[in-house]
Design a protein around this motif. Structure first.
Motif, PDB file in Angstrom:
ATOM      1  N   GLN A 125      -4.310  30.751 -62.364  1.00  0.00           N
ATOM      2  CA  GLN A 125      -2.941  30.492 -62.804  1.00  0.00           C
ATOM      3  C   GLN A 125      -2.421  29.185 -62.223  1.00  0.00           C
ATOM      4  O   GLN A 125      -2.522  28.953 -61.010  1.00  0.00           O
ATOM      5  CB  GLN A 125      -2.031  31.642 -62.393  1.00  0.00           C
ATOM      6  CG  GLN A 125      -2.251  32.916 -63.182  1.00  0.00           C
ATOM      7  CD  GLN A 125      -1.222  33.965 -62.817  1.00  0.00           C
ATOM      8  OE1 GLN A 125      -1.507  34.878 -62.055  1.00  0.00           O
ATOM      9  NE2 GLN A 125      -0.014  33.836 -63.365  1.00  0.00           N
ATOM     10  N   ARG A 130      -0.836  35.011 -57.715  1.00  0.00           N
ATOM     11  CA  ARG A 130      -1.665  34.031 -58.427  1.00  0.00           C
ATOM     12  C   ARG A 130      -3.062  34.614 -58.602  1.00  0.00           C
ATOM     13  O   ARG A 130      -3.741  34.952 -57.629  1.00  0.00           O
ATOM     14  CB  ARG A 130      -1.726  32.742 -57.611  1.00  0.00           C
ATOM     15  CG  ARG A 130      -2.557  31.628 -58.218  1.00  0.00           C
ATOM     16  CD  ARG A 130      -2.462  30.368 -57.350  1.00  0.00           C
ATOM     17  NE  ARG A 130      -2.966  30.620 -55.995  1.00  0.00           N
ATOM     18  CZ  ARG A 130      -2.650  29.871 -54.937  1.00  0.00           C
ATOM     19  NH1 ARG A 130      -1.806  28.857 -55.072  1.00  0.00           N
ATOM     20  NH2 ARG A 130      -3.157  30.143 -53.749  1.00  0.00           N
ATOM     21  N   ASP A 174       0.637  26.176 -61.423  1.00  0.00           N
ATOM     22  CA  ASP A 174       2.021  26.196 -60.952  1.00  0.00           C
ATOM     23  C   ASP A 174       3.007  26.005 -62.100  1.00  0.00           C
ATOM     24  O   ASP A 174       4.166  26.407 -62.008  1.00  0.00           O
ATOM     25  CB  ASP A 174       2.242  25.087 -59.914  1.00  0.00           C
ATOM     26  CG  ASP A 174       1.459  25.335 -58.638  1.00  0.00           C
ATOM     27  OD1 ASP A 174       1.264  26.522 -58.301  1.00  0.00           O
ATOM     28  OD2 ASP A 174       1.048  24.358 -58.003  1.00  0.00           O
ATOM     29  N   VAL A 212       2.324  30.758 -62.379  1.00  0.00           N
ATOM     30  CA  VAL A 212       2.733  31.717 -61.358  1.00  0.00           C
ATOM     31  C   VAL A 212       4.239  31.940 -61.484  1.00  0.00           C
ATOM     32  O   VAL A 212       5.020  30.982 -61.515  1.00  0.00           O
ATOM     33  CB  VAL A 212       2.386  31.188 -59.951  1.00  0.00           C
ATOM     34  CG1 VAL A 212       2.922  32.127 -58.874  1.00  0.00           C
ATOM     35  CG2 VAL A 212       0.868  31.010 -59.817  1.00  0.00           C
TER      36      VAL A 212
END
Length: 445
Positions: free
Chosen positions: A421, A412, A423, A437
């Motif tokens: 970044q 990340r 999820d 990610v």
């Protein structure tokens, strides 16, 4: 000339189109009406003007003629060449995806900061033309130039003319806007259209050439100029039975005068055919479609210009985006990748070094965190390069696994603009700008 922001520029050119002072190059009027919807300015249209809603605004496109055929299964790929690509594509370096070749990211391990030409990905709309450097000419014309308002009065430069201008060298990535597209489906369960890239539709090179700003000024740039439209010399692109012409995409003058190159060298050598020889456009930090390969002419316009590559393509459509689509895509997003095959195996109770790269179009990568247990815990990686504009950062982290079995590696990144970044990526029907990610499966055994 004072630069303007990309958002302000796009809104300004839409207002110009409403006033009748913009020109569409091969773009149906209905598509420009979609742009008006994206900018939220439909209320200024004359009463009674029809607005055709975009049928793909909330669902994936159903026109399969625009969706490239799926890649061959892994067992068959080693025996299949990409149609129209000239250079060798050994399966240990590339995955063939239709007319394109994706770099296998693990093939970059140990290759250095710049991507070797033999490992640089290839994105073609049609096929690679093999052009003669001796016969190549660049034509500059348009209402934004003095004395060259039409093609009959175009200014012509050959490669020797270009080389006589001051040379400039710039290290920058070129990345397809659809890089990471496959993860919308494999990781988020969402159906999208387009080539199923993983993370290898990117390459970093040291580009050398003339600044586009020098060429434009010497060609007689007028104060009224607003758009610069490079056009390639590859074959015309036909999709869904419609001939869209040669690949072209306008740049705002502010960007064209900033850091754009007309490059004739790549990593210290003349460009090769697959990467744009004799001359290509390099637009640092922007989506790869902006960096037109095999450039043959450049229109400089006193009117805003549109092409299919900033109306039908390279905009965001979907329920999270404005009705009719977003503004045309410009700066790239933030991503991270491990220099490691998917499903790699690691011995337990041995220290391994995990390597990877992270990059962003908005600024230098300043931090990367890595998880080796599926996101339960995170550790800060060691950055091996300084954060820099237009480049990526290589990083490493040591891992001493003790528990056998499958796990997922995650990386990340965050950049100097303050982005990190997420999820999950925001869905769009054409699968652009995947920035979440990525979960990289491996096994300890």
């Amino acid at each position: 000339m004072t630069p303007i922001s990309e958002v302000s520029y796009d809104r300004h050119r839409l207002r110009q189109w409403i006033g009748g002072s913009a020109r569409a190059d091969g773009v149906p009027r209905r598509d420009l009406l979609k742009l008006l919807g994206a900018a939220g300015v439909l209320t200024v249209l004359p009463a009674g003007t029809a607005y055709a809603a975009d049928p793909t605004a909330s669902t994936a496109p159903t026109d399969t003629s625009r969706t490239p055929a799926p890649a061959a299964p892994p067992a068959a790929r080693s025996a299949v060449a990409a149609p129209g690509i000239v250079k060798p594509l050994p399966p240990e370096l590339f995955t063939i995806r239709g007319t394109n070749a994706e770099t296998n990211f693990h093939a970059l391990r140990g290759s250095g900061y710049h991507t070797p030409v033999d490992r640089f990905f290839v994105r073609n709309h049609t096929s690679t033309p093999q052009l003669s450097a001796r016969d190549w000419r660049l034509r500059l014309w348009g209402s934004g130039l003095r004395g060259s308002a039409d093609q009959a009065h175009a200014i012509e430069l050959d490669l020797a003319d270009l080389r006589r201008l001051p040379a400039h060298t710039h290290s920058a990535t070129i990345e397809c806007a659809g890089n990471g597209r496959s993860f919308y489906t494999s990781q988020q369960g969402e159906s999208v259209a387009g080539t199923a890239w993983t993370l290898g539709a990117i390459g970093m090179a040291r580009w050398r050439g003339a600044r586009l700003s020098d060429v434009l000024r010497r060609a007689g740039l007028r104060r009224e100029a607003v758009d610069v439209l490079p056009r390639g010399l590859d074959e015309e692109y036909v999709t869904g039975g419609v001939n869209l012409g040669r690949v072209r995409r306008p740049l705002p003058l502010a960007k064209a005068l900033d850091d754009v190159l007309l490059a004739y060298e790549m990593n210290g050598e003349p460009l090769t055919a697959d990467h744009g020889a004799p001359v290509r456009v390099v637009v640092p930090s922007w989506v790869g479609i902006s960096s037109i390969k095999w450039v043959g002419d450049i229109e400089v316009s006193a009117q805003p210009l549109y092409s299919p590559w900033n109306t039908d393509f390279y905009r965001l459509f979907g329920p999270a985006h404005p009705e009719g689509g977003s503004a045309p895509l410009t700066r790239q997003t933030l991503k991270s990748a491990f220099e490691l095959p998917t499903g790699a195996h690691f011995a337990p109770r041995v220290t391994h070094r995990l390597d990877g790269r992270s990059w962003s179009g908005a600024g230098g990568v300043r931090r990367v965190d890595v998880s080796t247990d599926g996101g339960a815990t995170w550790r800060r990686a060691r950055l091996r390069d300084q954060p820099r504009r237009d480049g990526w950062v290589r990083w490493s982290v040591d891992w001493h696994p003790t528990t056998p079995g499958p796990t997922e590696l995650l990386a990340r990144a965050s950049d100097t603009s303050g982005r990190a970044q997420p999820d999950r990526s925001t869905f769009n029907t054409q699968g652009y700008f995947f920035d979440a990610v990525v979960r990289h499966p491996v096994t300890v055994d």
